[in-house]
Every structure is written in C-alpha cells, then in structure tokens.
Design a protein around this motif. Structure first.
Motif, PDB file in Angstrom:
ATOM      1  N   LEU A  73      -8.694  -1.620   7.360  1.00  0.00           N
ATOM      2  CA  LEU A  73      -8.282  -1.545   8.769  1.00  0.00           C
ATOM      3  C   LEU A  73      -9.421  -1.960   9.681  1.00  0.00           C
ATOM      4  CD1 LEU A  73      -6.361   1.869   8.810  1.00  0.00           C
ATOM      5  CD2 LEU A  73      -5.388  -0.434   8.843  1.00  0.00           C
ATOM      6  N   TRP A  78      -5.440   4.725  -0.930  1.00  0.00           N
ATOM      7  CA  TRP A  78      -5.625   5.082   0.482  1.00  0.00           C
ATOM      8  C   TRP A  78      -7.006   4.649   0.962  1.00  0.00           C
ATOM      9  CZ3 TRP A  78      -9.121   8.594   2.677  1.00  0.00           C
ATOM     10  CH2 TRP A  78      -8.913   8.854   4.037  1.00  0.00           C
ATOM     11  N   ARG A  79      -8.024   4.815   0.155  1.00  0.00           N
ATOM     12  CA  ARG A  79      -9.381   4.429   0.540  1.00  0.00           C
ATOM     13  C   ARG A  79      -9.477   2.912   0.737  1.00  0.00           C
ATOM     14  NH1 ARG A  79     -13.706   7.917  -0.626  1.00  0.00           N
ATOM     15  NH2 ARG A  79     -14.945   6.127  -1.286  1.00  0.00           N
ATOM     16  N   GLN A 100     -12.154  -1.852  12.580  1.00  0.00           N
ATOM     17  CA  GLN A 100     -12.940  -0.728  13.074  1.00  0.00           C
ATOM     18  C   GLN A 100     -12.355  -0.228  14.374  1.00  0.00           C
ATOM     19  OE1 GLN A 100     -15.402   0.711  11.486  1.00  0.00           O
ATOM     20  NE2 GLN A 100     -15.249  -0.719   9.765  1.00  0.00           N
ATOM     21  N   THR A 151       0.825  -1.207   0.000  1.00  0.00           N
ATOM     22  CA  THR A 151       0.000   0.000   0.000  1.00  0.00           C
ATOM     23  C   THR A 151       0.863   1.263   0.000  1.00  0.00           C
ATOM     24  OG1 THR A 151      -0.105  -0.157   2.422  1.00  0.00           O
ATOM     25  CG2 THR A 151      -1.898  -1.142   1.170  1.00  0.00           C
ATOM     26  N   PRO A 177      -7.374   4.289  13.738  1.00  0.00           N
ATOM     27  CA  PRO A 177      -7.331   5.472  12.874  1.00  0.00           C
ATOM     28  C   PRO A 177      -6.855   5.103  11.495  1.00  0.00           C
ATOM     29  CG  PRO A 177      -5.462   5.456  14.415  1.00  0.00           C
ATOM     30  CD  PRO A 177      -6.359   4.331  14.803  1.00  0.00           C
ATOM     31  N   GLY A 178      -7.421   5.715  10.422  1.00  0.00           N
ATOM     32  CA  GLY A 178      -7.039   5.446   9.056  1.00  0.00           C
ATOM     33  C   GLY A 178      -5.988   6.387   8.572  1.00  0.00           C
ATOM     34  N   THR A 205      -7.013   0.922   1.522  1.00  0.00           N
ATOM     35  CA  THR A 205      -6.231   0.584   2.720  1.00  0.00           C
ATOM     36  C   THR A 205      -7.008   0.927   3.985  1.00  0.00           C
ATOM     37  OG1 THR A 205      -4.198   1.012   1.494  1.00  0.00           O
ATOM     38  CG2 THR A 205      -4.041   0.945   3.894  1.00  0.00           C
ATOM     39  N   ARG A 206      -7.664   2.064   3.973  1.00  0.00           N
ATOM     40  CA  ARG A 206      -8.421   2.492   5.145  1.00  0.00           C
ATOM     41  C   ARG A 206      -9.605   1.566   5.406  1.00  0.00           C
ATOM     42  NH1 ARG A 206     -12.591   6.227   6.263  1.00  0.00           N
ATOM     43  NH2 ARG A 206     -12.284   7.370   8.223  1.00  0.00           N
ATOM     44  N   SER A 207     -10.259   1.099   4.325  1.00  0.00           N
ATOM     45  CA  SER A 207     -11.401   0.209   4.513  1.00  0.00           C
ATOM     46  C   SER A 207     -10.982  -1.166   5.021  1.00  0.00           C
ATOM     47  CB  SER A 207     -12.154   0.054   3.192  1.00  0.00           C
ATOM     48  OG  SER A 207     -11.336  -0.583   2.220  1.00  0.00           O
TER      49      SER A 207
END
Length: 218
Positions: free
Chosen positions: A212, A205-206, A214, A83, A217-218, A208-210
């Motif tokens: 993680l 980035w989106r 719950q 990522t 922090p993203g 990768t953040r999804s």
C-alpha cells in the motif's frame, strides 16, 4: 560279476488306516471338518468396528473430504490469487477448527483456551521456520503469487482426521465430551493446525500492507 541291486529301505511304518473305532469317534470327525474348512476367517472385532464406522458415516462427509482434497491438490501448483482469497482461506480453516472443538466439547472452557494457546504457538513457530516465505507480491497490488506446496493438503487432511476422530469417539461414548483431558488433547491438535494456516494469512496480510502507498491505513 554283476552287482545285486541294493535292497529297498523302508522309511518307516506305513500309515495305518483309521480303524472303525477311530473313524466313528467324534474327535476324528472334528479333525476332518477342520482340515476341509474353506473360506476366510471371520473378521475381528476391530475390523467389524471399522466397517460399522464407515457404513454409518453420512455421505456428505465424504463429499466434503473430496472437496477439501481437491482444494489441497490445487495448492500444489504455483498460482496468482487475490489478497482477499489468500487471507480468507486460513480464516475459514481456523473457523472450522474452532467450531469443531466447540461443538464436540461445549462445556470445556479450558479446552477452548488451550486451542488459542496452541494456535498462537504454532503461528509463531511457522513464522520462525518461514513455512510461507515463498509467497510474493504480484505486479498487481491486489494479487499475490503463491508457490506450489503440499503443506496445505497435509494440513487439510490433518484437520479432517481430527474432526472425524472426535466425531467417532463422541458417537460411541457421548460422556467423553465431559472429559477435560480429552478436550485439551483435541484442542492442541486443532489449534496447531489452525495456527500454521493462520501464519499463511498473516504473511498475506503483511505483503498486502507493504504494497500500500505510504500514508494509507493497512
């Protein structure tokens, strides 16, 4: 009774050999020299200018182009990347674009603002068109699956061509750096390419953040 063969017709008067006056005239000599002239025509002014530009281009520029083309060709095949690498490449291209504009037009704040507006517009358009929608999450949370695409190579070549054209123009006439209209034109070109690249980084980035858990922090 045998037929008489038809008389031969003369198609016209036989060519007259040049007289002594014609052979000795300067116009006759000039025509003969022109008719026997061999070899290619001299290069035009535009060709001579193109040859001069290529000859005065530093060698490291062509090495950089070869490296960029190699990177772009590598993007044409599907691959799994981290990522961090997926997000870093668009940022590097955006930095190269911004630095190229700032170096060429350092006294043009309006051009720098136009770069930001163009990049934002291109980023939004790329997201709306879904240019990078083929990107997927890999089984590993720290990796992404990138589909093969020729778009990165096309964007890289556009970025190189824009920077090369700006360098050649300013080398021929440094006063062009003070023209705000020219700076804005290059700013829109630089920003458009950067915005499409940044859309790829945002998509990475989106994803990768999804991926993680719950609450983190993203």
């Amino acid at each position: 009774m045998s037929r008489q063969p038809p008389a031969f017709r003369r198609s016209g008067p036989a060519p007259r050999p040049p007289s002594g006056d014609d052979a000795a005239s300067p116009h006759h000599d000039a025509r003969r020299q022109a008719s026997f002239a061999l070899g290619p025509a001299p290069p035009t002014r535009r060709h001579a200018m193109l040859i001069a530009i290529l000859q005065h281009t530093p060698g490291w520029v062509w090495l950089l182009l070869a490296a960029l083309v190699a990177y772009g060709l590598a993007q044409s095949t599907p691959k799994q990347v981290s990522t961090a690498r997926a997000m870093a490449a668009p940022l590097v291209m955006a930095v190269l674009s911004w630095s190229g504009l700032a170096a060429a037009f350092p006294h043009q704040p309006l051009a720098l603002a136009a770069w930001g507006a163009s990049a934002a517009a291109a980023l939004g358009l790329a997201r709306r068109l879904g240019l990078w929608r083929g990107m997927r999450r890999a089984p590993s949370a720290r990796h992404l699956l990138l589909p093969g695409s020729w778009l990165p190579l096309a964007l890289i070549l556009c970025l190189f061509a824009i920077r090369f054209a700006a360098g050649v123009a300013l080398a021929r006439d440094p006063a062009l750096a003070l023209r705000s209209d020219l700076g804005i034109v290059f700013a829109f070109a630089y920003g458009g390419v950067s915005g499409i690249f940044l859309a790829r980084g945002l998509q990475a980035w989106r994803l990768t953040r999804s991926a993680l858990p719950q609450g983190l922090p993203g």
